[in-house]
Design a protein around this motif. Structure first.
Motif, PDB file in Angstrom:
ATOM      1  N   THR A  52       1.999  19.302 -11.993  1.00 21.30           N
ATOM      2  CA  THR A  52       3.287  19.175 -12.682  1.00 21.30           C
ATOM      3  C   THR A  52       3.362  17.925 -13.549  1.00 21.30           C
ATOM      4  OG1 THR A  52       4.276  17.955 -10.851  1.00 21.30           O
ATOM      5  CG2 THR A  52       4.451  20.377 -10.789  1.00 21.30           C
ATOM      6  N   LEU A  53       2.430  16.976 -13.346  1.00 22.75           N
ATOM      7  CA  LEU A  53       2.416  15.673 -14.036  1.00 22.75           C
ATOM      8  C   LEU A  53       3.711  14.893 -13.810  1.00 22.75           C
ATOM      9  CD1 LEU A  53       0.559  16.545 -17.351  1.00 22.75           C
ATOM     10  CD2 LEU A  53      -0.361  15.562 -15.248  1.00 22.75           C
ATOM     11  N   VAL A  54       4.207  14.973 -12.578  1.00 28.27           N
ATOM     12  CA  VAL A  54       5.413  14.245 -12.190  1.00 28.27           C
ATOM     13  C   VAL A  54       5.039  13.183 -11.156  1.00 28.27           C
ATOM     14  CG1 VAL A  54       7.688  14.400 -11.090  1.00 28.27           C
ATOM     15  CG2 VAL A  54       6.924  16.207 -12.642  1.00 28.27           C
ATOM     16  N   TRP A  55       5.435  11.929 -11.433  1.00 28.28           N
ATOM     17  CA  TRP A  55       5.253  10.823 -10.493  1.00 28.28           C
ATOM     18  C   TRP A  55       6.383  10.841  -9.482  1.00 28.28           C
ATOM     19  CZ3 TRP A  55       1.181   7.726  -9.967  1.00 28.28           C
ATOM     20  CH2 TRP A  55       0.353   7.486 -11.052  1.00 28.28           C
ATOM     21  N   GLU A  56       6.072  10.472  -8.257  1.00 28.10           N
ATOM     22  CA  GLU A  56       7.109  10.250  -7.240  1.00 28.10           C
ATOM     23  C   GLU A  56       6.689   9.114  -6.330  1.00 28.10           C
ATOM     24  OE1 GLU A  56       7.723  12.982  -3.969  1.00 28.10           O
ATOM     25  OE2 GLU A  56       5.825  13.955  -4.413  1.00 28.10           O
ATOM     26  N   ARG A  57       7.667   8.490  -5.723  1.00 28.37           N
ATOM     27  CA  ARG A  57       7.420   7.452  -4.718  1.00 28.37           C
ATOM     28  C   ARG A  57       8.031   7.938  -3.415  1.00 28.37           C
ATOM     29  NH1 ARG A  57       7.652   1.605  -7.467  1.00 28.37           N
ATOM     30  NH2 ARG A  57       7.007   2.264  -9.523  1.00 28.37           N
ATOM     31  N   PRO A  58       7.237   8.614  -2.612  1.00 30.33           N
ATOM     32  CA  PRO A  58       7.781   9.145  -1.361  1.00 30.33           C
ATOM     33  C   PRO A  58       8.201   8.013  -0.428  1.00 30.33           C
ATOM     34  CG  PRO A  58       5.421   9.503  -1.482  1.00 30.33           C
ATOM     35  CD  PRO A  58       5.833   8.915  -2.776  1.00 30.33           C
ATOM     36  N   ARG A  59       9.204   8.297   0.342  1.00 31.17           N
ATOM     37  CA  ARG A  59       9.677   7.311   1.316  1.00 31.17           C
ATOM     38  C   ARG A  59       8.693   7.278   2.480  1.00 31.17           C
ATOM     39  NH1 ARG A  59      15.612   6.624   3.921  1.00 31.17           N
ATOM     40  NH2 ARG A  59      14.998   5.023   5.401  1.00 31.17           N
ATOM     41  N   VAL A  60       8.161   6.097   2.757  1.00 29.86           N
ATOM     42  CA  VAL A  60       7.207   5.921   3.858  1.00 29.86           C
ATOM     43  C   VAL A  60       7.995   5.776   5.150  1.00 29.86           C
ATOM     44  CG1 VAL A  60       5.379   4.440   4.771  1.00 29.86           C
ATOM     45  CG2 VAL A  60       5.513   4.898   2.322  1.00 29.86           C
ATOM     46  N   ALA A  61       7.478   6.358   6.238  1.00 30.45           N
ATOM     47  CA  ALA A  61       8.153   6.311   7.534  1.00 30.45           C
ATOM     48  C   ALA A  61       8.496   4.877   7.916  1.00 30.45           C
ATOM     49  CB  ALA A  61       7.279   6.957   8.602  1.00 30.45           C
ATOM     50  N   LEU A  62       9.601   4.725   8.609  1.00 31.61           N
ATOM     51  CA  LEU A  62      10.047   3.393   9.030  1.00 31.61           C
ATOM     52  C   LEU A  62       9.007   2.719   9.910  1.00 31.61           C
ATOM     53  CD1 LEU A  62      13.777   4.150   9.843  1.00 31.61           C
ATOM     54  CD2 LEU A  62      12.845   3.055   7.807  1.00 31.61           C
ATOM     55  N   LEU A  74       0.818  -1.217   0.000  1.00 27.44           N
ATOM     56  CA  LEU A  74       0.000   0.000   0.000  1.00 27.44           C
ATOM     57  C   LEU A  74       0.852   1.269   0.000  1.00 27.44           C
ATOM     58  CD1 LEU A  74      -2.911  -0.952   2.440  1.00 27.44           C
ATOM     59  CD2 LEU A  74      -2.918  -0.923  -0.056  1.00 27.44           C
ATOM     60  N   ASP A  75       2.170   1.123  -0.116  1.00 29.75           N
ATOM     61  CA  ASP A  75       3.028   2.302  -0.200  1.00 29.75           C
ATOM     62  C   ASP A  75       2.652   3.098  -1.444  1.00 29.75           C
ATOM     63  OD1 ASP A  75       4.231   1.388   2.061  1.00 29.75           O
ATOM     64  OD2 ASP A  75       6.015   0.624   1.068  1.00 29.75           O
ATOM     65  N   PRO A  76       2.578   4.414  -1.323  1.00 33.98           N
ATOM     66  CA  PRO A  76       1.994   5.224  -2.386  1.00 33.98           C
ATOM     67  C   PRO A  76       2.924   5.520  -3.560  1.00 33.98           C
ATOM     68  CG  PRO A  76       2.734   6.624  -0.622  1.00 33.98           C
ATOM     69  CD  PRO A  76       2.958   5.210  -0.163  1.00 33.98           C
ATOM     70  N   CYS A  77       2.318   5.608  -4.727  1.00 36.96           N
ATOM     71  CA  CYS A  77       2.921   6.214  -5.911  1.00 36.96           C
ATOM     72  C   CYS A  77       2.063   7.457  -6.149  1.00 36.96           C
ATOM     73  CB  CYS A  77       2.844   5.291  -7.114  1.00 36.96           C
ATOM     74  SG  CYS A  77       3.757   3.758  -6.907  1.00 36.96           S
ATOM     75  N   VAL A  78       2.678   8.619  -6.205  1.00 39.53           N
ATOM     76  CA  VAL A  78       1.936   9.876  -6.207  1.00 39.53           C
ATOM     77  C   VAL A  78       2.155  10.636  -7.512  1.00 39.53           C
ATOM     78  CG1 VAL A  78       1.607  12.077  -5.003  1.00 39.53           C
ATOM     79  CG2 VAL A  78       2.175  10.016  -3.699  1.00 39.53           C
TER      80      VAL A  78
END
Length: 124
Positions: free
Chosen positions: A56-66, A47-51
């Protein structure tokens, strides 16, 4: 009205089915799902997000907290409520006698990128 292919950049999510895609403010958040690997085998995705930033139409995969996040799954639901993205249920990989149809409620905080399991009441 006509369909058009958007030009996006960044770290896009891999192909999948059974995922959720939820609008939270200006971001579309893709979580979970499954990907066909071979024969009748599927890989369940976390379930970690792809945003996708819709401005801006830019994808990112933010780092989920430990910490330990929820079990990877597909065919769940996702609903944005206030500052939380709620996930309910879904199906995951069966391992031995472990349950693979879920009735848990997960909260994802899109500001601090943390997961929290919320208590649920059993059906009576």
């Amino acid at each position: 009205m006509a369909w058009s292919l958007l030009k996006v950049s960044g770290d896009a999510p891999k192909a999948r089915g059974g995922h959720t895609m939820t609008l939270v403010e200006r971001n579309i958040i893709v979580c979970g799902g499954q990907q066909h690997t071979a024969g009748t085998k599927f890989e369940y995705l976390p379930l970690d997000p792809c945003v996708l930033n819709t401005e801006t139409l830019v994808w990112e995969r933010p780092r989920v907290a430990l910490g330990k996040g929820p079990i990877a799954r597909a065919w769940h639901t996702a609903t944005a409520v206030d500052e939380c993205l709620l996930f309910f249920g879904g199906r995951g990989e069966k391992k031995g006698t472990a349950k693979y149809i879920f009735n848990d409620l997960q909260c994802f905080d899109p500001v601090y990128y943390t997961h929290l399991t919320l208590p649920t009441t059993p059906y009576v």
